[in-house]
Design a protein around this motif. Structure first.
Motif, PDB file in Angstrom:
ATOM      1  N   ALA A 337      35.731   2.962   6.674  1.00 34.49           N
ATOM      2  CA  ALA A 337      35.717   2.539   5.297  1.00 34.49           C
ATOM      3  C   ALA A 337      36.805   2.457   4.667  1.00 34.49           C
ATOM      4  CB  ALA A 337      34.581   3.409   4.475  1.00 34.49           C
ATOM      5  N   ILE A 338      37.819   3.614   5.106  1.00 34.06           N
ATOM      6  CA  ILE A 338      39.124   3.800   4.641  1.00 34.06           C
ATOM      7  C   ILE A 338      39.937   2.534   5.076  1.00 34.06           C
ATOM      8  CG2 ILE A 338      41.248   5.187   4.627  1.00 34.06           C
ATOM      9  CD1 ILE A 338      39.178   6.365   2.627  1.00 34.06           C
ATOM     10  N   GLU A 339      39.968   2.226   6.114  1.00 38.26           N
ATOM     11  CA  GLU A 339      40.713   1.085   6.841  1.00 38.26           C
ATOM     12  C   GLU A 339      40.256  -0.366   6.158  1.00 38.26           C
ATOM     13  OE1 GLU A 339      40.445  -0.926  11.224  1.00 38.26           O
ATOM     14  OE2 GLU A 339      40.074   1.343  11.477  1.00 38.26           O
ATOM     15  N   LEU A 340      39.012  -0.425   5.858  1.00 38.67           N
ATOM     16  CA  LEU A 340      38.595  -1.491   5.246  1.00 38.67           C
ATOM     17  C   LEU A 340      39.055  -1.595   4.006  1.00 38.67           C
ATOM     18  CD1 LEU A 340      34.820  -1.801   6.093  1.00 38.67           C
ATOM     19  CD2 LEU A 340      36.577  -2.997   7.311  1.00 38.67           C
ATOM     20  N   ALA A 341      39.091  -0.525   3.207  1.00 39.29           N
ATOM     21  CA  ALA A 341      39.553  -0.631   1.749  1.00 39.29           C
ATOM     22  C   ALA A 341      41.217  -0.873   1.887  1.00 39.29           C
ATOM     23  CB  ALA A 341      39.304   0.811   1.060  1.00 39.29           C
ATOM     24  N   GLN A 342      41.745  -0.452   2.885  1.00 39.29           N
ATOM     25  CA  GLN A 342      43.419  -0.591   2.645  1.00 39.29           C
ATOM     26  C   GLN A 342      43.534  -1.992   3.418  1.00 39.29           C
ATOM     27  OE1 GLN A 342      44.108   3.024   5.405  1.00 39.29           O
ATOM     28  NE2 GLN A 342      44.825   4.162   3.456  1.00 39.29           N
ATOM     29  N   GLY A 355      40.564   5.507  -5.992  1.00 37.63           N
ATOM     30  CA  GLY A 355      39.091   5.611  -5.287  1.00 37.63           C
ATOM     31  C   GLY A 355      38.994   5.917  -3.892  1.00 37.63           C
ATOM     32  N   LEU A 356      40.274   5.930  -3.118  1.00 35.64           N
ATOM     33  CA  LEU A 356      40.064   6.262  -1.394  1.00 35.64           C
ATOM     34  C   LEU A 356      39.528   7.842  -1.171  1.00 35.64           C
ATOM     35  CD1 LEU A 356      43.326   4.772  -0.370  1.00 35.64           C
ATOM     36  CD2 LEU A 356      40.913   3.824  -0.138  1.00 35.64           C
ATOM     37  N   PRO A 357      39.982   8.756  -2.087  1.00 37.41           N
ATOM     38  CA  PRO A 357      39.371  10.308  -1.800  1.00 37.41           C
ATOM     39  C   PRO A 357      37.865  10.187  -2.191  1.00 37.41           C
ATOM     40  CG  PRO A 357      41.159  10.450  -3.336  1.00 37.41           C
ATOM     41  CD  PRO A 357      41.123   8.863  -3.147  1.00 37.41           C
ATOM     42  N   LEU A 358      37.340   9.159  -3.383  1.00 40.75           N
ATOM     43  CA  LEU A 358      36.060   9.320  -3.326  1.00 40.75           C
ATOM     44  C   LEU A 358      35.086   8.389  -2.275  1.00 40.75           C
ATOM     45  CD1 LEU A 358      36.008   8.442  -7.177  1.00 40.75           C
ATOM     46  CD2 LEU A 358      35.943  10.631  -5.922  1.00 40.75           C
ATOM     47  N   LEU A 359      35.765   7.382  -1.797  1.00 39.24           N
ATOM     48  CA  LEU A 359      35.381   6.758  -0.664  1.00 39.24           C
ATOM     49  C   LEU A 359      35.352   7.585   0.410  1.00 39.24           C
ATOM     50  CD1 LEU A 359      34.243   3.955   0.583  1.00 39.24           C
ATOM     51  CD2 LEU A 359      36.668   3.462   0.836  1.00 39.24           C
ATOM     52  N   TYR A 429      32.786  -1.634  -5.490  1.00 37.95           N
ATOM     53  CA  TYR A 429      33.871  -1.886  -4.284  1.00 37.95           C
ATOM     54  C   TYR A 429      33.234  -1.049  -3.233  1.00 37.95           C
ATOM     55  CZ  TYR A 429      37.137  -4.369  -7.302  1.00 37.95           C
ATOM     56  OH  TYR A 429      37.862  -5.436  -8.207  1.00 37.95           O
ATOM     57  N   ILE A 430      33.245   0.470  -3.651  1.00 45.03           N
ATOM     58  CA  ILE A 430      32.909   1.445  -2.917  1.00 45.03           C
ATOM     59  C   ILE A 430      31.620   1.158  -1.859  1.00 45.03           C
ATOM     60  CG2 ILE A 430      32.607   3.823  -2.508  1.00 45.03           C
ATOM     61  CD1 ILE A 430      34.800   4.444  -4.616  1.00 45.03           C
ATOM     62  N   VAL A 431      30.656   1.009  -2.706  1.00 50.76           N
ATOM     63  CA  VAL A 431      29.350   0.784  -2.200  1.00 50.76           C
ATOM     64  C   VAL A 431      29.522  -0.381  -1.048  1.00 50.76           C
ATOM     65  CG1 VAL A 431      27.830  -0.665  -3.776  1.00 50.76           C
ATOM     66  CG2 VAL A 431      26.688   1.362  -2.694  1.00 50.76           C
ATOM     67  N   ARG A 432      30.089  -1.471  -1.431  1.00 53.20           N
ATOM     68  CA  ARG A 432      30.150  -2.770  -0.421  1.00 53.20           C
ATOM     69  C   ARG A 432      30.752  -2.362   0.685  1.00 53.20           C
ATOM     70  NH1 ARG A 432      31.774  -7.979  -3.935  1.00 53.20           N
ATOM     71  NH2 ARG A 432      30.993  -8.971  -2.018  1.00 53.20           N
ATOM     72  N   LEU A 433      31.820  -1.657   0.727  1.00 53.00           N
ATOM     73  CA  LEU A 433      32.488  -1.251   1.724  1.00 53.00           C
ATOM     74  C   LEU A 433      31.843  -0.294   2.597  1.00 53.00           C
ATOM     75  CD1 LEU A 433      36.354  -1.185   0.559  1.00 53.00           C
ATOM     76  CD2 LEU A 433      35.283  -3.139   1.679  1.00 53.00           C
ATOM     77  N   LEU A 434      31.136   0.721   1.909  1.00 54.80           N
ATOM     78  CA  LEU A 434      30.484   1.766   2.865  1.00 54.80           C
ATOM     79  C   LEU A 434      29.204   1.117   3.399  1.00 54.80           C
ATOM     80  CD1 LEU A 434      29.991   4.630   3.442  1.00 54.80           C
ATOM     81  CD2 LEU A 434      28.546   5.000   1.450  1.00 54.80           C
ATOM     82  N   ARG A 435      28.677   0.145   2.724  1.00 53.41           N
ATOM     83  CA  ARG A 435      27.406  -0.533   3.564  1.00 53.41           C
ATOM     84  C   ARG A 435      27.791  -1.057   4.725  1.00 53.41           C
ATOM     85  NH1 ARG A 435      22.656  -0.888  -0.071  1.00 53.41           N
ATOM     86  NH2 ARG A 435      22.153  -2.757   1.257  1.00 53.41           N
ATOM     87  N   LEU A 461      33.713 -10.989  -0.152  1.00 52.74           N
ATOM     88  CA  LEU A 461      34.248 -10.514   1.108  1.00 52.74           C
ATOM     89  C   LEU A 461      34.123 -11.261   2.079  1.00 52.74           C
ATOM     90  CD1 LEU A 461      32.928  -6.914   1.138  1.00 52.74           C
ATOM     91  CD2 LEU A 461      35.357  -7.590   0.728  1.00 52.74           C
ATOM     92  N   THR A 462      35.017 -11.491   3.301  1.00 51.23           N
ATOM     93  CA  THR A 462      34.751 -12.299   4.265  1.00 51.23           C
ATOM     94  C   THR A 462      35.166 -11.398   5.675  1.00 51.23           C
ATOM     95  OG1 THR A 462      35.435 -14.327   3.114  1.00 51.23           O
ATOM     96  CG2 THR A 462      35.207 -14.383   5.508  1.00 51.23           C
ATOM     97  N   LEU A 463      34.025 -11.269   6.529  1.00 55.08           N
ATOM     98  CA  LEU A 463      34.105 -10.716   7.597  1.00 55.08           C
ATOM     99  C   LEU A 463      34.351 -11.484   8.878  1.00 55.08           C
ATOM    100  CD1 LEU A 463      34.176  -7.399   8.355  1.00 55.08           C
ATOM    101  CD2 LEU A 463      31.662  -7.481   8.458  1.00 55.08           C
TER     102      LEU A 463
END
Length: 497
Positions: A337-342, A355-359, A429-435, A461-463
């Motif tokens: 999740a952190i890697e995606l956020a960064q 938000g990173l510590p919360l994610l 933002y956080i919930v989309r990356l976590l899912r 978001l494009t994966l």
């Protein structure tokens, strides 16, 4: 009956305040402190001080009766694990020794009357151990007879003062007729400003990133604001609005603001006047509620292994150990999740919004509900988190973590994040990356994680996966397709190539 064996890992702090006496009992468990008892009694000791600072016999009697109740509970706790502190009223009272001698006899324990400076530093320590702040923090605690104002960073108080004003003494002085008038309020605010203006230049020069209130007055105002459907950050505008609403009731006896508890009513307006003066004089823009104060500061000072450790880590580790979380999976999901956020930091400013510590925290804790059952485990996770203290996280961060945990799989309730105010976008933002991270880690193995690239453009978001990877992993492909549908229901776009 066998002899009682004191419980080595149980601690007690008694705080003889000018308005209330408190007893806090905590147990050291799983690398954290768990509250197992709280007793609070309104004693209004400061109301017994006359103009020569002599404490009345009636006020002393109220205090002794309260301590007789506390004494019963102290019997099971080892002596070295008990600390009793007294604050402003017993600092001021010329006959404090009379009260102290009898109180020590009742409790069978020594009472420390602490200086205003030590009180301010200890309050700051209690706040630092229960909430996380990345920069300098202004902490204010309005007591019954004194108000502590501290600026600190991490665990150290840098600037600290104890001011001679409190909600009980100001009630006696400026609201003695128990009437709620502009005149009474203005006189009280002006008197408090005179005291605060002496320290204001030094405090404003030092500066702070975040302001927290550690007292019953701030908590009471927050409860009133929540009852009025406002967010829970205090501003001068909101304080003045509550002042005007109070004046409409004309007297303290009739004061009945929605959300104001009965035991706070008497000293509420005097505390409010002092807080308005602090906001004006120090030019405070907004303030939240701190998680702890004097009692917590004393408590954390007593338990050596908690000195200056990483509070958020301690909280998260405590949850993981208590709920038998699969640590490897938690670490896998949170790293991903952190890697995606960064990787999309340019487009989605999660880092900029702190938000990173919360994610990371919610990713590590998302599976604690599995201990109950699988089908609704995200609901169980949210319930457990919502109803457990989370030292190191502010109230608004705590609420964000709960909302994200609840929405991290299955259907996402439409109004999930409405109550988060300013954190609404960050939570999305956080919930989309976590899912996405939970789906990509579903095989619970490091060596089967795919190679992919994530990009973000506005809200899209494009994966993108390499070559035929999705064809070779039809289950993952179908889960991601379903996820894309789920997100589109809320107007979010997730494209999978």
């Amino acid at each position: 009956m066998g002899q009682l064996i004191p419980q080595k890992n149980v601690y007690a702090v008694i705080d003889l305040g000018s308005n209330s006496f408190h007893m806090l009992i905590a147990k050291s468990v799983a690398g954290g402190l768990q509250t197992i008892g709280r007793v609070k009694r309104k004693v209004r000791l400061a109301a017994g001080l006359d103009k020569d600072n002599i404490l009345s016999t009636e006020a002393m009697q109220r205090g002794w009766e309260c301590l007789a109740l506390f004494a019963e509970r102290l019997q099971d706790i080892p002596n070295q694990n008990i600390t009793i502190v007294a604050t402003a009223t017993l600092r001021l009272a010329t006959n404090a020794e009379v009260f102290k001698a009898q109180a020590e006899k009742i409790l069978g324990h020594k009472i420390n009357v602490i200086s205003g400076e030590l009180e301010a530093r200890t309050i700051y320590k209690g706040v630092a151990h229960t909430s996380a702040c990345n920069g300098k923090q202004l902490v204010i605690d309005i007591g019954g007879a004194s108000t502590e104002v501290v600026i600190g960073k991490e665990f150290d108080a840098l600037l600290y003062k104890s001011l001679n004003m409190g909600c009980v003494t100001y009630l006696e002085r400026y609201f003695k007729d128990c009437l709620l008038t502009h005149s009474n309020f203005n006189t009280a605010i002006k008197a408090a400003r005179t005291v605060i203006d002496n320290i204001a230049p030094e405090y404003k020069a030092a500066g702070w990133q975040i302001a927290s209130g550690a007292s019953g007055t701030v908590q009471a105002i927050q409860e009133i604001m929540v009852a009025q459907n406002l967010d829970d950050l205090l501003t001068l505008e909101k304080l003045n609005s509550i002042k005007e609403q109070s004046i409409a009731f004309k007297s303290i006896a009739a004061l009945d603001l929605p959300g104001l508890s009965e035991d706070r009513r008497l000293v509420f307006v005097s505390g409010l006047a002092i807080l308005i003066a602090l906001f004006e004089s120090l030019e405070i823009e907004k303030m939240g509620l701190a998680g702890g104060a004097l009692r917590e500061g004393v408590l954390y000072s007593m338990v050596p292994e908690f000195h200056n450790s990483d509070i958020r880590k301690r909280t998260v580790d405590g949850f993981m150990s208590r709920y038998h979380v699969d640590q490897k999976q938690a670490s896998r999901v949170s790293s991903l999740a952190i890697e995606l956020a960064q990787s999309i930091n340019e487009d989605w400013p999660i880092n900029h919004l702190n938000g990173l510590p919360l994610l990371k925290a919610v990713a590590q804790l998302h599976e604690i509900g599995l201990l109950i059952e699988y089908k609704q485990y995200h609901k169980h996770t949210a319930y457990i988190l919502e109803n457990t203290d989370m030292p190191g996280f502010s109230q608004s961060e705590h609420r964000l973590i709960v909302a994200v945990a609840d929405a991290h799989r299955s259907d996402i309730p439409k109004d999930s994040f409405n109550a988060l105010g300013a954190n609404n976008l960050l939570a999305q933002y956080i919930v989309r990356l976590l899912r996405v991270s939970v789906i990509l880690s579903m095989r619970r193995q490091d060596d089967v994680l795919p190679h992919f690239e994530l990009t973000a453009k506005n809200e899209v978001l494009t994966l993108t996966f390499e070559n035929n990877w999705l064809k070779e992993h039809p289950l993952m492909a179908s889960e991601l397709q379903q996820e894309s549908k789920q997100q589109s229901k809320l107007g979010w776009k997730l494209i999978v190539h």
